[in-house]
Design an enzyme around this catalytic site. Structure first.
Site, PDB file in Angstrom:
ATOM      1  N   ARG A 236       0.850  -1.183   0.000  1.00  0.00           N
ATOM      2  CA  ARG A 236       0.000   0.000   0.000  1.00  0.00           C
ATOM      3  C   ARG A 236       0.887   1.233   0.000  1.00  0.00           C
ATOM      4  O   ARG A 236       1.940   1.254   0.672  1.00  0.00           O
ATOM      5  CB  ARG A 236      -0.895   0.047   1.245  1.00  0.00           C
ATOM      6  CG  ARG A 236      -2.083  -0.903   1.193  1.00  0.00           C
ATOM      7  CD  ARG A 236      -3.133  -0.449   0.173  1.00  0.00           C
ATOM      8  NE  ARG A 236      -4.260  -1.379   0.038  1.00  0.00           N
ATOM      9  CZ  ARG A 236      -4.373  -2.323  -0.896  1.00  0.00           C
ATOM     10  NH1 ARG A 236      -3.419  -2.505  -1.794  1.00  0.00           N
ATOM     11  NH2 ARG A 236      -5.442  -3.092  -0.944  1.00  0.00           N
ATOM     12  N   GLU A 265      -3.437   7.875  -5.213  1.00  0.00           N
ATOM     13  CA  GLU A 265      -3.535   7.152  -6.485  1.00  0.00           C
ATOM     14  C   GLU A 265      -4.629   7.736  -7.356  1.00  0.00           C
ATOM     15  O   GLU A 265      -5.751   7.898  -6.864  1.00  0.00           O
ATOM     16  CB  GLU A 265      -3.783   5.671  -6.217  1.00  0.00           C
ATOM     17  CG  GLU A 265      -2.555   5.027  -5.600  1.00  0.00           C
ATOM     18  CD  GLU A 265      -2.648   3.515  -5.450  1.00  0.00           C
ATOM     19  OE1 GLU A 265      -3.639   2.913  -5.886  1.00  0.00           O
ATOM     20  OE2 GLU A 265      -1.703   2.946  -4.885  1.00  0.00           O
ATOM     21  N   HIS A 284      -0.704   0.319  -9.824  1.00  0.00           N
ATOM     22  CA  HIS A 284      -1.448  -0.596  -8.921  1.00  0.00           C
ATOM     23  C   HIS A 284      -1.963  -1.829  -9.682  1.00  0.00           C
ATOM     24  O   HIS A 284      -3.165  -2.106  -9.734  1.00  0.00           O
ATOM     25  CB  HIS A 284      -2.610   0.149  -8.246  1.00  0.00           C
ATOM     26  CG  HIS A 284      -3.013  -0.499  -6.952  1.00  0.00           C
ATOM     27  ND1 HIS A 284      -3.373   0.202  -5.834  1.00  0.00           N
ATOM     28  CD2 HIS A 284      -3.103  -1.795  -6.579  1.00  0.00           C
ATOM     29  CE1 HIS A 284      -3.669  -0.616  -4.847  1.00  0.00           C
ATOM     30  NE2 HIS A 284      -3.504  -1.846  -5.282  1.00  0.00           N
TER      31      HIS A 284
END
Ligand code: NAD
Length: 546
Positions: A236, A265, A284
């Site tokens: 993360r 993000e 991601h």
């Protein structure tokens, strides 16, 4: 014959998940996507389990009258659409399928690690812009390097297995794993991050993001790393502090980083992380494979069915620490602890302030959460009118202000693994009023109670058991034996133990003694206490847990 499990698919599932559910002979599947709150609330109690994705909303109102509903499985990871508090209150297990993306994410982390070691990203970029620079992109070989895995859960372990296959040394930090080594001794474990950092050439992060892990790699901890350390973060954003990373890259303390995740993000278009020549970035992509996306629905369906069938527990979201995938010895201890708790439950008079479960022996560590919950059920069920189960018991106990403590200890020299349960009543602890029970499983794999509140014994807790506390004086055994005989109750086994001026008889009877016999005994001089407990017969095979 076992009636079929009724399952409701309340969202549209991937074909693979549907095929799996439809192929199971012991379930009846109903597919009703798109139901509103009221419609769902009306029918939910008819089903044993529900499979959902992110569409349907499982609100407290939906779960108001849950009927036979035992579990909700989310095909995917996020459970924002399920009210976890309401589910826990009603004893409904919530599962997700985070495990379905374990291998996929580990592979991505490993791909980043390899690309980082060999400058694949920058080399590609240069070539695609017409360049050819072999010297600049000389890399390092992974074999022989030391990989520090931070967070040794599902993904961390999977990365470690791959690194070992590449000839790397692997060390790991996870404060919740209390073992000197892992993966058959191949991975040295550290319980303090600062102790691991100076030994790693490459660090890879696989911890959840929380207050303890935010900025785990920061200015201070970077300074403890080897000069030129490589860093991979596919967990993360924010676990590796981004400003500290940029500073470490500039100073040369960090030779390169590969990031799949970012504190924001997507990161801003002008983020220096996007363009840094020694940072490799992916958007991601960790869980993004065809296989993982298909696997989530199959995984949710199999986990749901395994739980309903009593075969195991995976992916539980609202029952931290609970595991049903235990080895045979752990299962015996789980069963023993439940019997022990039921045996001392009638000795608990008044309220319960605190329950302590002590586990000795490293074999029991992973079963701690399960032992704790089943002990609590055994202890509290007869004292509460709420039906208790593995999901709600901790919550119910906490709501009632009962403090819980589970301690894991080194195993004693002689006895092997052991479990003890101690109950502290409200109003303070006294020796009589704080029942404590200790149990063991010996090599014959039979469960034994070896102590109750300071009285030592060796008895298998099973069947009808009567506990008699009496003054330690002549004639007591005869008196009890005669009363049982006159009532026509055969004594199958008995343990007598004395402590100070009192004694405890633990009697196993072939049949249940009538209340009149127990009452007569209670009124005989010298008898201080009589309680009876009916336990299941001794398990012939390893017990099932559900
Ligand atoms: P997991 O729960 O199996 O493992 C996490 C491990 O971290 C556990 O062993 C736990 O004991 C340990 N841990 C917890 N707090 C810690 C701390 N303060 N210090 C060190 N260790 C600590 O989880 P997992 O499935 O292996 O997932 C790991 C991470 O990967 C999660 O953050 C998850 O969100 C992330 N993830 C990312 C992607 C992606 O797309 N990049 C995909 C899946 C998972």
């Amino acid at each position: 014959m076992q009636t079929k499990f009724k399952i409701l698919a309340a969202d549209k599932l991937a074909k693979e998940g549907m095929d799996y559910l439809l192929s199971q002979p012991d379930l009846e599947l109903t597919v009703k996507p798109g139901l509103g709150e009221d419609e769902l609330a009306k029918i939910v109690g008819e089903y044993d389990g529900m499979v959902v994705r992110s569409g349907v909303r499982i609100t407290p109102r939906v779960l108001e009258n849950p009927g036979r509903l035992k579990a909700i499985a989310r095909a995917g990871v996020g459970v924002d659409n399920i009210d976890l508090e309401a589910a826990t209150n009603k004893g409904i297990l919530v599962l997700n399928s985070a495990e379905a993306s374990t291998i996929t994410t580990a592979e991505h982390a490993f791909a980043l690690l390899m690309a980082l070691a060999r400058h694949i990203g920058q080399a590609y970029k240069t070539m695609s812009q017409g360049g050819w620079d072999r010297e600049k992109f000389q890399g390092v070989q992974l074999s022989g390097k030391t990989l520090g895995v931070i967070g040794f859960g599902r993904i961390g372990r999977t990365v470690a297995e791959r690194a070992l296959a590449f000839g790397m040394q692997v060390i790991a930090y996870d404060p919740f794993i209390n073992a000197p080594t892992a993966l058959d001794g191949q991975v040295k474990m550290f319980s303090v991050l600062e102790d691991l950092l100076p030994h790693a050439d490459i660090l890879t992060f696989h911890v959840p993001l929380n207050d303890q892990t935010r900025g785990l790699l920061n200015d201070r901890t970077f300074r403890l790393c080897r000069k030129g350390v490589l860093v991979v973060n596919a967990a993360r954003g924010g676990i590796v502090d981004e400003q500290a990373l940029l500073a470490a890259l500039d100073s040369g303390q960090c030779a390169g980083a590969a990031l799949d995740v970012f504190s924001v993000e997507p990161p801003p278009a002008d983020s220096p992380l996007r363009k840094h020549p020694r940072v490799l970035v992916t958007p991601h992509l960790g869980a993004s494979t065809i296989e993982a996306q298909q696997a989530v629905s199959v995984d949710a369906a199999t986990a749901l069915l395994a739980y309903l069938r009593g075969e195991g527990l995976r992916g539980a979201v609202n029952v931290a620490g609970l595991r049903l995938d235990l080895d045979p010895l752990q299962k015996l201890f789980v069963d023993l602890a439940q019997r022990m708790a039921r045996l001392i439950s009638p000795l608990v008079t008044g309220g319960v302030a605190r329950v302590t479960v002590e586990l000795s022996g490293p074999q029991l560590a992973t079963a701690a959460g399960t032992i704790e919950r089943l002990s609590l059920i055994g202890l509290l069920q007869d004292h509460l009118d709420v039906p208790l189960n593995l999901v709600n018991v901790r919550h119910v106990a906490e709501q009632r202000g009962i403090m819980l403590r589970t301690v894991t200890m080194e195993e004693g020299h002689l006895q092997g693994p052991q479990v003890a349960i101690e109950v502290e009543p409200t109003g303070g602890a006294t020796a009589q009023a704080s029942p404590r029970i200790v149990g063991r499983v010996y090599h014959d794999m039979r469960p034994r109670v070896v102590e109750i509140s300071g009285y030592h014994m060796d008895i298998v807790p099973a069947g009808v058991m009567v506990l008699v506390v009496n003054e330690d004086q002549p004639g007591m055994l005869g008196l009890v034996g005669t009363e049982f005989g006159q009532a026509g109750i055969n004594i199958a086994d008995m343990a007598i133990s004395r402590r100070a001026s009192t004694a405890l008889m633990v009697i196993k009877a072939d049949t249940e003694p009538p209340a009149s016999l127990l009452n007569r005994l209670r009124h005989r001089p010298g008898i201080l206490r009589v309680v009876m407990v009916k336990l299941p017969e001794e398990p012939r095979q390893t017990p099932r847990i559900s």
